[in-house]
Design an enzyme around this catalytic site. Structure first.
Site, short mmCIF file in Angstrom:
data_model
loop_
_atom_site.label_atom_id
_atom_site.label_comp_id
_atom_site.label_asym_id
_atom_site.label_seq_id
_atom_site.Cartn_x
_atom_site.Cartn_y
_atom_site.Cartn_z
CE LYS A 10 -2.26 -1.39 11.12
NZ LYS A 10 -3.01 -0.46 9.98
CB THR A 67 -8.64 6.41 5.43
OG1 THR A 67 -7.51 6.59 6.19
CG2 THR A 67 -8.63 5.03 4.84
CE LYS A 106 -3.21 -0.11 3.15
NZ LYS A 106 -4.08 0.01 4.16
CG ASP A 161 -5.72 0.07 12.17
OD1 ASP A 161 -5.71 0.25 10.96
OD2 ASP A 161 -6.33 -0.84 12.48
P1 NDP Z 1 -12.51 2.71 14.01
O1 NDP Z 1 -12.19 2.03 15.10
O2 NDP Z 1 -12.42 4.09 14.03
O3 NDP Z 1 -13.81 2.33 13.41
C1 NDP Z 1 -14.27 0.87 13.12
C2 NDP Z 1 -15.64 0.91 12.98
O4 NDP Z 1 -16.26 -0.36 12.50
C3 NDP Z 1 -16.66 1.25 14.16
O5 NDP Z 1 -17.80 1.78 13.73
C4 NDP Z 1 -16.80 -0.16 14.66
O6 NDP Z 1 -18.14 -0.16 15.54
C5 NDP Z 1 -17.15 -0.88 13.39
N1 NDP Z 1 -17.15 -2.26 13.59
C6 NDP Z 1 -16.12 -3.12 13.86
N2 NDP Z 1 -16.27 -4.35 13.58
C7 NDP Z 1 -17.48 -4.36 13.08
C8 NDP Z 1 -18.43 -5.42 12.49
N3 NDP Z 1 -17.93 -6.57 12.56
N4 NDP Z 1 -19.49 -4.90 11.68
C9 NDP Z 1 -19.71 -3.54 11.32
N5 NDP Z 1 -19.05 -2.67 12.17
C10 NDP Z 1 -18.02 -3.25 12.81
O7 NDP Z 1 -11.50 2.18 12.79
P2 NDP Z 1 -11.12 2.80 11.56
O8 NDP Z 1 -12.06 3.36 10.79
O9 NDP Z 1 -9.83 3.45 11.70
O10 NDP Z 1 -10.71 1.46 10.74
C11 NDP Z 1 -11.60 0.63 9.91
C12 NDP Z 1 -10.69 -0.31 8.94
O11 NDP Z 1 -10.24 0.58 7.98
C13 NDP Z 1 -9.70 -1.18 9.30
O12 NDP Z 1 -9.77 -2.33 8.70
C14 NDP Z 1 -8.44 -0.50 9.36
O13 NDP Z 1 -7.31 -0.95 9.44
C15 NDP Z 1 -8.70 0.42 8.14
N6 NDP Z 1 -7.86 1.37 7.50
C16 NDP Z 1 -7.88 2.57 8.51
C17 NDP Z 1 -7.19 3.71 8.15
C18 NDP Z 1 -7.11 5.03 9.12
O14 NDP Z 1 -6.62 5.95 8.63
N7 NDP Z 1 -7.83 4.81 10.18
C19 NDP Z 1 -6.10 3.56 7.06
C20 NDP Z 1 -6.49 2.50 6.18
C21 NDP Z 1 -7.23 1.40 6.42
P3 NDP Z 1 -18.11 0.25 17.06
O15 NDP Z 1 -17.56 1.74 16.90
O16 NDP Z 1 -19.35 -0.08 17.42
O17 NDP Z 1 -16.89 -0.56 17.63
#
Ligand code: NDP
Length: 448
Positions: A128, A211, A116, A168
């Site tokens: 990571k 992102t 990436k 993350d």
């Molecule tokens: P956050 O912790 O900010 O958000 C994760 C979200 O996903 C929350 O709303 C959480 O709900 C929800 N969630 C977790 N598990 C489930 C599930 N099984 N079904 C539905 N919703 C679920 O994380 P990020 O947004 O930062 O990251 C999300 C993904 O993106 C990860 O895979 C991460 O590795 C990837 N990513 C993130 C980047 C970044 O800049 N942050 C960059 C590139 C990739 P709840 O709040 O209720 O727990």
């Protein structure tokens, strides 16, 4: 399984040595399927043991984190930093705080991060890290104490030209702030190590949104190239309403789409007239329980307590933005049946291997996470540049650079896909484009 005997043998041996690390093996299997297109034509890859070196982290750091909770009880968690590959720059990749964190998950994430980061065109290696500490249900003070104690060990392994962690899942502005404060105190220097920092102490404008916005910029390129179209009037569903999902929803809406469903761990909301994103923003900032509260504000919306049922909602575009392996075969079958024509991964590896193949087999446009969600790390790279220059860019400058980088990543993946296989196969295209850059750097630097 693969056409190349070299890859078959290697996959067999890595599977035997890491038999319990399912996510890590899944990421390698997906990558090797793409590498079949290049290893048969280039004997130097095998001669120089490039794949053997690529799949093994350069360094795995595992440590104990001891912290005291609000009741005075002493707790012990596991901390990790997996420094995967530094061929093209200092290690770079997020920290995840979540109960599910283990070595397999961090190895798959660090492995994917390497390619990436290469795709962004910036000088960043792959890494990571994180901990099995769950921020859910913890007080601010507990999160602060944990983050500080985590950094008390991590600090000796990182630095602005060595390894620059970011956020993350479970690690946002708050946790980064606490870790950065402790790092600065121990090192007695302000070097910007860690990205995703607050704006008041060296963070970059546009990093929070990067992102999610980047996913939409990437999808826009796909729509333009493959369908001569754009986001206008498209029906969009998004899983996860965290840092990625929320900002993907806001950008999709800004570009003219109607976002009708959004989930979190408790379930998803369906609002047929389009979600009111000001309510989403308010609820996700105030509490992690957005999905259970949304219908109080929008009575016409419905709440479903099964998050994975979101894939049954009819849509044009689906953006899985929550976590790994959340989009499985039943989900993609429902998407295809209901007319979805594009899936782009905001999360890392949210789609299982069989589900990805099902989508491709049904001619659904598919964007792999290592290309589509690279906007976050790209702007982290821009944050590093601004810190090194001691000069911040405006929001518009950062956003413009982000849009250009995402368009460039699409172009690289598309070009390699067209060269090696079908021009729609961005999985192969992104893997090969990322690999080529890391491979060349490894060749140039000799056997290390
Ligand atoms: P956050 O912790 O900010 O958000 C994760 C979200 O996903 C929350 O709303 C959480 O709900 C929800 N969630 C977790 N598990 C489930 C599930 N099984 N079904 C539905 N919703 C679920 O994380 P990020 O947004 O930062 O990251 C999300 C993904 O993106 C990860 O895979 C991460 O590795 C990837 N990513 C993130 C980047 C970044 O800049 N942050 C960059 C590139 C990739 P709840 O709040 O209720 O727990």
């Amino acid at each position: 399984m693969f056409k190349s005997e070299y890859l078959n043998e290697l996959f067999k041996s890595v599977s035997e040595r890491n038999s319990s690390q399912h996510e890590y093996l899944q990421a390698i299997e997906e990558f090797f399927e793409s590498m079949d297109f290049v290893v048969l034509d280039d004997p130097r890859i095998c001669e120089n043991a490039i794949m053997e070196r690529l799949i093994e982290p350069e360094r795995t750091i595992k440590f104990r984190v001891t912290w005291i909770d609000d009741l005075g009880k002493i707790n012990v968690n596991r901390g990790y930093r997996i420094q995967f590959n530094s061929a093209i720059g200092p290690y770079k990749g997020g920290l995840r705080f979540h109960g599910s964190v283990n070595e397999s998950i961090l190895k798959f994430l660090g492995f994917e991060q390497t390619f990436k980061n290469a795709l962004t065109g910036l000088p960043m290696g792959g890494a990571k890290g994180g901990s099995d500490f769950d921020t859910r249900g913890k007080s601010d003070r507990e999160i602060m104490r944990f983050s500080q104690n985590f950094m008390l060990e991590l600090y000796r392994h990182i630095g602005p030209d060595t390894d620059v962690p970011a956020g993350d899942i479970g690690v946002g502005n708050k946790e980064i702030g606490y870790m950065y404060g402790m790092y600065k105190k121990i090192q007695n220097e302000v070097t910007g190590t860690l990205t995703g920092k607050g704006l008041s102490y060296g963070g970059s404008l546009g990093r929070t949104e990067a992102t999610g916005y980047g996913v939409c910029y990437f999808v826009n390129e796909m729509l333009k190239t493959y369908r001569n179209d754009d986001f206008k009037n498209k029906i969009v569903i998004i899983s996860g309403s965290g840092k990625v999902g929320k900002y993907a929803a806001l950008k999709a809406h800004e570009l003219g789409a109607k976002v009708v469903a959004l989930s979190d761990i408790n379930g998803f909301v369906y609002d047929p007239n389009g979600l009111d994103l000001s309510i989403v923003k308010m609820l996700t900032e105030d509490s992690p329980e957005f999905s259970t509260k949304y219908t109080e504000y929008r009575p016409n919306a419905t709440f479903n307590p099964v998050p994975s049922d979101i894939w049954k909602v009819p849509c044009d575009i689906a953006l899985p933005c929550a976590t790994q392996n959340e989009l499985q075969i039943e989900g993609v079958k429902a998407l295809v049946e209901n007319g979805c024509f594009l899936v782009a991964e905001g999360a890392n590896m949210p789609t299982t291997l069989d589900a990805t193949k099902y989508l491709q087999h049904h001619d659904i446009l598919f964007a792999p996470g290592k290309a589509a969600n690279a906007g976050g790390v790209a702007v982290s790279g821009l944050e590093m540049s601004q810190n090194a220059m001691h000069y911040p860019w405006t929001y518009a400058e950062v956003d413009e650079k982000l849009e250009l980088i995402m368009a460039d990543i699409f172009k690289k993946a598309y070009t390699q896909a067209r060269k090696y296989t079908d021009h729609r196969n961005l999985v192969v295209g992104a893997n090969i484009a990322g690999f080529m850059r890391v491979y060349q750097a490894m060749l140039d630097q000799g056997v290390l």
